[in-house]
Design a protein around this motif. Structure first.
Motif, PDB file in Angstrom:
ATOM      1  N   THR A 160       4.945  16.144  30.535  1.00 35.86           N
ATOM      2  CA  THR A 160       5.412  17.663  29.886  1.00 35.86           C
ATOM      3  C   THR A 160       7.245  17.267  30.178  1.00 35.86           C
ATOM      4  O   THR A 160       7.308  17.738  28.572  1.00 35.86           O
ATOM      5  N   ASN A 161       7.171  16.378  30.916  1.00 37.51           N
ATOM      6  CA  ASN A 161       9.206  16.163  30.619  1.00 37.51           C
ATOM      7  C   ASN A 161       9.389  15.982  29.073  1.00 37.51           C
ATOM      8  O   ASN A 161      10.336  15.772  28.428  1.00 37.51           O
ATOM      9  N   ALA A 162       8.592  14.239  29.451  1.00 37.54           N
ATOM     10  CA  ALA A 162       8.689  13.676  27.905  1.00 37.54           C
ATOM     11  C   ALA A 162       8.553  14.474  26.866  1.00 37.54           C
ATOM     12  O   ALA A 162       9.745  14.153  25.995  1.00 37.54           O
TER      13      ALA A 162
ATOM     14  N   ILE B  83      11.129  10.111  35.083  1.00 35.86           N
ATOM     15  CA  ILE B  83      11.921   8.709  36.269  1.00 35.86           C
ATOM     16  C   ILE B  83      11.188   8.864  37.505  1.00 35.86           C
ATOM     17  O   ILE B  83      10.277   8.419  37.956  1.00 35.86           O
ATOM     18  N   ARG B  84      11.985  10.317  38.382  1.00 32.28           N
ATOM     19  CA  ARG B  84      11.628  10.721  39.279  1.00 32.28           C
ATOM     20  C   ARG B  84      10.086  10.632  39.391  1.00 32.28           C
ATOM     21  O   ARG B  84       9.173  10.003  40.320  1.00 32.28           O
ATOM     22  N   ASP B  85       9.065  11.042  38.352  1.00 29.92           N
ATOM     23  CA  ASP B  85       8.256  11.604  38.303  1.00 29.92           C
ATOM     24  C   ASP B  85       7.402   9.967  38.766  1.00 29.92           C
ATOM     25  O   ASP B  85       5.907   9.645  38.815  1.00 29.92           O
TER      26      ASP B  85
ATOM     27  N   ASP C  47       1.942  26.783  39.951  1.00 27.66           N
ATOM     28  CA  ASP C  47       1.162  26.027  40.754  1.00 27.66           C
ATOM     29  C   ASP C  47       2.043  24.713  41.312  1.00 27.66           C
ATOM     30  O   ASP C  47       3.581  25.143  41.941  1.00 27.66           O
ATOM     31  N   ASP C  48       1.093  24.535  42.874  1.00 30.26           N
ATOM     32  CA  ASP C  48       2.321  24.428  44.079  1.00 30.26           C
ATOM     33  C   ASP C  48       2.398  22.784  43.581  1.00 30.26           C
ATOM     34  O   ASP C  48       3.229  23.131  44.887  1.00 30.26           O
ATOM     35  N   ASP C  49       2.474  21.976  42.822  1.00 26.98           N
ATOM     36  CA  ASP C  49       3.015  20.490  42.082  1.00 26.98           C
ATOM     37  C   ASP C  49       4.466  21.398  41.478  1.00 26.98           C
ATOM     38  O   ASP C  49       4.568  21.841  40.735  1.00 26.98           O
ATOM     39  N   GLU C  50       5.318  20.495  42.559  1.00 26.30           N
ATOM     40  CA  GLU C  50       7.228  20.725  42.021  1.00 26.30           C
ATOM     41  C   GLU C  50       6.931  20.170  40.630  1.00 26.30           C
ATOM     42  O   GLU C  50       7.898  20.749  39.883  1.00 26.30           O
ATOM     43  N   SER C  51       6.490  18.975  40.458  1.00 25.65           N
ATOM     44  CA  SER C  51       7.072  18.396  38.974  1.00 25.65           C
ATOM     45  C   SER C  51       6.807  18.959  37.940  1.00 25.65           C
ATOM     46  O   SER C  51       7.114  19.192  36.472  1.00 25.65           O
ATOM     47  N   VAL C  52       5.671  19.996  38.292  1.00 27.09           N
ATOM     48  CA  VAL C  52       5.310  20.596  37.155  1.00 27.09           C
ATOM     49  C   VAL C  52       5.645  22.227  36.826  1.00 27.09           C
ATOM     50  O   VAL C  52       5.933  22.676  35.822  1.00 27.09           O
ATOM     51  N   ARG C  53       6.259  22.371  38.221  1.00 32.29           N
ATOM     52  CA  ARG C  53       7.517  23.742  38.703  1.00 32.29           C
ATOM     53  C   ARG C  53       8.946  23.711  38.086  1.00 32.29           C
ATOM     54  O   ARG C  53       9.474  24.486  36.851  1.00 32.29           O
ATOM     55  N   GLU C  54       9.184  22.093  37.881  1.00 32.07           N
ATOM     56  CA  GLU C  54      10.401  21.771  36.750  1.00 32.07           C
ATOM     57  C   GLU C  54       9.991  21.898  35.008  1.00 32.07           C
ATOM     58  O   GLU C  54      11.296  21.652  34.694  1.00 32.07           O
TER      59      GLU C  54
END
Lengths: 719, 131
Positions: A515-517, A542-544, B19-26
């Protein structure tokens, strides 16, 4: 012809010749020797013919019987024809029968036209002996001297004939006398011969009589010897039923003394009281009518002994043919022993029959199949259950051997076991196998097979007790299928749970990364590009990524840190449990499993269940490695022993496809598999488990086909 | 419609991410904003229900597996309360049977993580068209 007077000299010559003739006639030998009449007359005729120079001279002699004449003639050699005596006699007859005294007479034309002077000469008075006729052509015939010679000769002949006749009569009489003497002598001789023969015959008869007497004596002695030495009792009785003979065997057997019983009634002695009346009636009937129920046959009856015992006897009675009243001889034998043997035999037979009956009943009514075969496996008998099981009748089965109706894949093993049985290596064996039924379907049976001895030294049989286990087998197979399906499901579930958890954990960061990419790219594509936003999203990408890697590390850590239930246990026992669980699975794959577990194996400390999973895994691997092996036995050997480092070792050796050197290094990698349907997780997991026990799992190539997988773990005292 | 020059205007439809996952929320809100939506993100169903965003939500992007109330439970609750908010499910567990189930219960779509921006955009288009 003119007759001239005779001179004195001539007369003297004539007279001298006459004297000579007379002397010759008188000297004729025949007249003196008294030969046959024909010889006497013949001699005279010959002499006269030549002396008197006659033309012929004829004689007719009367035979002694008187009616028949004998005629003779002598004819001068100057005659051309030689007439027979009968011809001359015929011509002379009329002249001779009429006045023969008027002689001599000249007859013309008697023979041809000659004139012949005939001179008849009578033999005997009145010519009763015969007559001689001399004939000559000479004119001076008969001169005086010639007449004299003729008469003298005739007389001489007559005397000779008479002498001859006398002689012949004498001879006849003598001959008759001789004949009579001979006849009488012959008669006497014949009488003599008859007498001689009669004498010889009488002597012969006497000799025979003597011989017969000797023979009789010998026979008597023989009979006595037989009586005495006979093993059979011999008892003789007369027509009144009195005992006349009682031999030693009878004395021994029945206990009576001969002297005591001879003269007594048989019925009173050896016939038991209960049979006496019957005996008397039968004996009386026989004497009256000649019929008998006992004569000439062997019969069994009871005899009474002197001590009162009654014993079974076999008796044969014969009637002695002789002049006068009949007598009887009984041959009697104690058959107590024989009876006992017979009864014992009967009992044995009955016992056998009962046994046979029991066996037959068991055979027929048995709930399980029973089949008997010869040592080559050919059916001899099969009970109804067996027949029903295989669908053949007993008769049909007799054309087969059990191998014929055993399915192909079971035959070798089955036959090998039979051989071990016959070689005495086993007393019996069990086998589960399939028969091919008559209708083509297969039936699972569990057979107990043993060798059955027949009668003593008789043939041996194979006996199979056969149980239909088709249903059980089908249930087992279904169960196995379920079990293996479950095991597969379990494996898949475990793995999918694992993969799901791995996926979930990893997908979260991956999702962020993607998603970030994507966002980053969109920000950079905008006009003007949102560089700050793009930088931010790239940073988060990178962090993910780092996070994802952390998740994987965390999963591995989680897996390896799973708490194990450690305990002290016996590796052999654990292995036996696994073997027990695996046997049917292995059997289904036609794998032969052998165990070689070390005795006194030190116990180990660890997670028993996990170690068992490793063992199970190794067995499965081995079995799977042999699944395509068809040209050699599928053999698996599980073995335990102590290793050099003070640990305990377990190995599983297969005869499968072995290890390719190319893949050797990858064997224990997770997800690496050579199996078409495998997961490639087993050996990897197994190695992790073993390593968590401070142990080691490795593989080696066999010298023959296949591979060996081994693990060793420290024993509990070293942990 | 491009860019976020005017991202605070209320005329932008509101998409809510739970979503409980932070990376998704970001990451997800930024992308949605790039698509031109107004976005609010929550870490749990309860947090979302407690907010004032529920009534304004034009589309819900909802994680299935969350601690506490899961995505499917939230779907039922909203339904029971009479909301007809179009829902796009997202999940880290790829399970096609799940797709059938949520679609039957009225979801617009289900996306398996990681999903592409195109797939998300298509799903949002369907959600907007249906609402």
């Amino acid at each position: 012809m003119a007759v001239r007077p005779e001179t004195p000299a001539e007369e003297i010559r004539r007279l001298r010749r006459c004297i000579n003739d007379l002397v010759s006639v008188l000297a004729l030998p025949a007249t003196r020797t008294g030969g046959l009449p024909s010889q006497i007359v013949g001699n005279s005729l010959d002499a006269l013919l030549s002396m008197l120079n006659l033309d012929f001279i004829y004689a007719r002699l009367r035979e002694s019987t008187g009616a028949v004449f004998t005629e003779m003639v002598r004819v001068s050699s100057s005659w051309e024809s030689k007439p027979r005596a009968e011809e001359i006699g015929e011509k002379l007859r009329p002249w001779l029968e009429n006045g023969s005294e008027k002689l001599p007479v000249v007859v013309r034309n008697l023979f041809g036209n000659r004139a012949i002077t005939l001179v008849p000469l009578h033999l005997g008075l009145h010519a009763d002996i015969g007559v001689i006729v001399a004939g000559s052509e000479r004119a001076d015939f008969p001169q005086q001297t010639e007449g004299l010679v003729l008469n003298i000769a005739a007389n001489q002949a007559a005397i000779g004939l008479q002498e001859s006749g006398l002689l012949s009569t004498q001879r006849r009489v003598a001959s008759e006398l001789d004949q009579r003497v001979a006849q009488r002598t012959a008669e006497l001789a014949a009488t003599n011969e008859v007498l001689r023969k009669e004498i010889a015959e009488r002597e012969s008869v006497e000799e025979r009589l003597r011989q017969e007497e000797t023979e009789l004596k010998r026979s008597e002695a023989h009979k006595a010897a037989i009586l005495d030495s006979s093993l059979d009792c011999i008892v003789a009785m007369d027509h009144e039923g009195c005992i006349t003979e009682f031999n030693p065997a009878a004395e021994r057997t029945l206990g009576y003394e001969r002297e005591d019983v001879v003269g007594k009634h048989l019925a009173d002695v050896i016939v038991p009281a209960s049979l006496r009346e019957k005996h008397r009636v039968g004996f009386a009937r026989h004497l009256a009518t000649g019929e008998s129920r006992v004569l000439g046959r062997r019969i069994e009856m009871t005899a009474l002994c002197a001590d009162g015992r009654e014993i079974p006897v076999e008796i044969a009675i014969t009637r002695i043919r002789q002049d006068g009243p009949p007598s009887f001889t009984g041959y009697l034998r104690d058959i107590t022993e024989r009876k006992r043997n017979e009864e014992a035999l009967l009992e044995t037979h009955a016992e056998l029959a009962r046994s046979e009956e029991r066996w037959r009943s068991m055979f027929e009514n048995s709930a399980i199949g029973v089949a008997l075969t010869d040592l080559n496996g050919h059916f001899i008998a099969a009970n109804p259950v067996f027949q029903k099981m295989v669908g053949y009748t007993e008769e049909e089965l007799k054309q087969f051997s059990f191998i014929d109706i055993t399915v192909e894949e079971d035959r070798n093993l089955n036959w090998a076991l039979i051989q071990e049985l016959l070689e005495g290596k086993r007393r019996q064996f069990q086998i589960e196998k399939q028969y091919r039924r008559k209708n083509g379907s297969a039936v699972w049976v569990r057979n107990s097979v043993s060798v059955v001895s027949g009668m003593e030294r008789g043939p041996r049989f194979l006996m199979a007790l056969s149980e239909d286990v088709t249903e059980r087998r089908l249930a087992e197979e279904a169960l196995n299928e379920t079990r293996s399906e479950l095991a597969y499901m379990a494996r898949v579930t475990t793995l999918s749970t694992l993969t799901a958890s791995i996926a979930h954990e990893v997908n979260q960061p991956l999702s962020g990364i993607v998603t970030n990419a994507s966002t980053c790219l969109r920000m950079l594509d905008a006009s003007p590009p949102n560089v700050e936003g793009a930088r931010e999203t790239a940073r988060r990408t990178i962090r993910d990524g780092n996070r994802a890697s952390e998740v994987v590390a965390r999963l591995r850590a989680l897996f390896s840190k799973k708490n194990a239930a450690f305990e002290v246990f016996d590796l052999n026992e654990a292995a036996k449990e696994v073997v027990a669980l695996s046997v049917s699975d292995l059997q289904r794959n036609r794998v032969v499993l052998q165990s070689d577990l070390a005795v006194d194996l030190p116990s180990v400390l660890g997670d028993r269940i996990q170690i068992q999973q490793v063992i199970l895994n190794l067995l499965r691997n081995g079995s799977d490695a042999m699944s395509i092996v068809d040209d050699r036995p599928r053999e698996l050997l599980i073995k335990t022993d102590c290793d050099d480092g003070g640990g305990v070792r377990l190995s599983v050796k297969d005869s499968g496809v072995g290890i390719d050197s190319e893949i050797e290094g990858k064997l224990f990698e997770a997800f690496y598999t050579t199996k078409g349907d495998g997961m490639g997780i087993g050996l990897s997991v197994s190695r992790s488990i073993v390593e968590r026990h401070q142990g080691r799992l490795w593989a080696t190539r066999n010298e023959g086909p296949g591979a060996t997988f081994l693990f060793s773990i420290p024993c509990s005292t070293n942990t | 419609m491009k860019g976020g020059q005017d991202r605070k205007t209320i005329r932008h439809p509101l998409v809510v991410v739970v979503d409980d996952d932070e990376s998704v929320r970001e990451s997800l809100p930024d992308l949605l904003k790039e698509f031109g939506f107004a976005v609010v993100a929550f870490s749990s169903a309860d947090e979302f229900l407690a907010s004032d965003s529920v009534d304004r939500t034009m589309c819900l992007v909802l994680d299935i597996a969350m601690p506490g109330m899961g995505g499917l439970d939230l779907q039922k609750m909203l339904k029971s309360r009479g909301y007809k908010i179009p829902i796009i499910f997202i999940t880290g567990q790829k399970d096609e049977s799940l797709r059938m189930r949520v679609l039957e219960q009225g979801a617009v779509d289900i996306l398996f993580k990681p999903f592409s921006d195109i797939a998300l955009q298509d799903a949002l288009s369907k959600a907007m068209a249906g609402s």
